[in-house]
Write a protein that holds these residues in place. Structure first.
Motif, PDB file in Angstrom:
ATOM      1  N   LYS A  57       0.832  -1.206   0.000  1.00 43.10           N
ATOM      2  CA  LYS A  57       0.000   0.000   0.000  1.00 43.10           C
ATOM      3  C   LYS A  57       0.867   1.257   0.000  1.00 43.10           C
ATOM      4  CE  LYS A  57      -3.476   2.572   2.494  1.00 43.10           C
ATOM      5  NZ  LYS A  57      -4.225   2.747   3.710  1.00 43.10           N
ATOM      6  N   LYS A  58       1.865   1.269   0.831  1.00 38.76           N
ATOM      7  CA  LYS A  58       2.750   2.443   0.942  1.00 38.76           C
ATOM      8  C   LYS A  58       3.421   2.740  -0.403  1.00 38.76           C
ATOM      9  CE  LYS A  58       7.004   3.837   3.243  1.00 38.76           C
ATOM     10  NZ  LYS A  58       8.058   3.405   4.160  1.00 38.76           N
ATOM     11  N   ASN A  59       3.951   1.709  -1.052  1.00 36.65           N
ATOM     12  CA  ASN A  59       4.663   1.931  -2.313  1.00 36.65           C
ATOM     13  C   ASN A  59       3.725   2.222  -3.474  1.00 36.65           C
ATOM     14  OD1 ASN A  59       7.444   1.782  -1.536  1.00 36.65           O
ATOM     15  ND2 ASN A  59       7.066  -0.361  -1.062  1.00 36.65           N
ATOM     16  N   ALA A  60       2.560   1.606  -3.493  1.00 36.00           N
ATOM     17  CA  ALA A  60       1.578   1.910  -4.539  1.00 36.00           C
ATOM     18  C   ALA A  60       1.073   3.338  -4.374  1.00 36.00           C
ATOM     19  CB  ALA A  60       0.420   0.919  -4.504  1.00 36.00           C
ATOM     20  N   THR A  61       0.870   3.750  -3.139  1.00 31.75           N
ATOM     21  CA  THR A  61       0.444   5.128  -2.874  1.00 31.75           C
ATOM     22  C   THR A  61       1.520   6.112  -3.311  1.00 31.75           C
ATOM     23  OG1 THR A  61      -0.916   4.386  -1.021  1.00 31.75           O
ATOM     24  CG2 THR A  61      -0.337   6.717  -1.065  1.00 31.75           C
ATOM     25  N   ARG A  62       2.765   5.780  -3.037  1.00 35.84           N
ATOM     26  CA  ARG A  62       3.877   6.637  -3.456  1.00 35.84           C
ATOM     27  C   ARG A  62       3.919   6.752  -4.991  1.00 35.84           C
ATOM     28  NH1 ARG A  62       8.714   4.496  -0.945  1.00 35.84           N
ATOM     29  NH2 ARG A  62       7.981   5.600   0.875  1.00 35.84           N
ATOM     30  N   LEU A  63       3.750   5.632  -5.677  1.00 36.38           N
ATOM     31  CA  LEU A  63       3.728   5.665  -7.147  1.00 36.38           C
ATOM     32  C   LEU A  63       2.551   6.486  -7.663  1.00 36.38           C
ATOM     33  CD1 LEU A  63       4.688   2.024  -8.172  1.00 36.38           C
ATOM     34  CD2 LEU A  63       5.936   4.111  -8.726  1.00 36.38           C
ATOM     35  N   LEU A  64       1.398   6.329  -7.036  1.00 42.16           N
ATOM     36  CA  LEU A  64       0.217   7.096  -7.441  1.00 42.16           C
ATOM     37  C   LEU A  64       0.463   8.587  -7.236  1.00 42.16           C
ATOM     38  CD1 LEU A  64      -2.615   6.808  -8.583  1.00 42.16           C
ATOM     39  CD2 LEU A  64      -3.462   6.574  -6.246  1.00 42.16           C
TER      40      LEU A  64
END
Length: 179
Positions: A57-64
């Protein structure tokens, strides 16, 4: 020279269009990754699995966030970005951003905190844009601050003109004059 400048502008425009198109294409799968990840995190999971989903979640949010920044850059280039101002307590607003980095700071023994005498400091800002600015500043500060270092945000109200003043200091490698 004029022809070369026109070609350079055209190449830049094509590059911006490419990044805008890629950004749109990345946004959907990232959203589709985040939705089931958040759903899984609401369920009953082992500590290890919860930590793994939290990392996803943290990394997907960062990419988003990065994709949204690319799209915002394009809006800025086309003068289509509008500010959506609202009155906000700057101290609380920045504290929430600092809190988002608390786990990372603890893991690396970095003293990350806000230093202020203000209990509240109402300001008119575009929260979404200012949040992006400070996430970027703090991300860079963490990137260049070693273990056992510090990152301090100092906030005060200028007595002369009443403006909010925010100063970010860290024990990282620093920036050159050009930067």
């Amino acid at each position: 020279i004029v022809l070369m400048a026109d070609k350079a502008r055209e190449a830049n425009e094509e590059k911006l269009n490419f990044f805008t198109n890629i950004s749109h294409e990345l946004k959907t799968p990232l959203t589709l990754i985040l939705a089931p990840t958040e759903e899984a995190l609401r369920g009953k999971l082992s500590v290890t699995t919860r930590n793994q989903f939290s990392l996803v979640k943290k990394n997907a949010t960062r990419l988003l966030l990065l994709v949204n920044q690319l799209m915002d850059f394009r809006k800025l280039e086309l003068n289509k970005m509008k500010l959506e101002l609202q009155e906000t307590d700057l101290v609380q607003f920045l504290q929430e951003i600092v809190n988002a980095f608390a786990v990372f700071a603890k893991q690396h023994h970095i003293d990350c905190r806000i230093i202020t005498r203000e209990t509240t400091l109402p300001v008119w800002i575009d929260c979404e844009k200012i949040e992006k600015v400070f996430f970027n500043i703090l991300s860079n500060a963490f990137k260049f601050t070693g273990d056992n270092g510090f990152i301090h945000l100092t906030i005060h109200k200028d007595a002369v003109n009443g403006e909010a003043v925010i100063k970010v200091q860290d024990s990282g490698i620093g920036m050159g004059t050009e930067e």
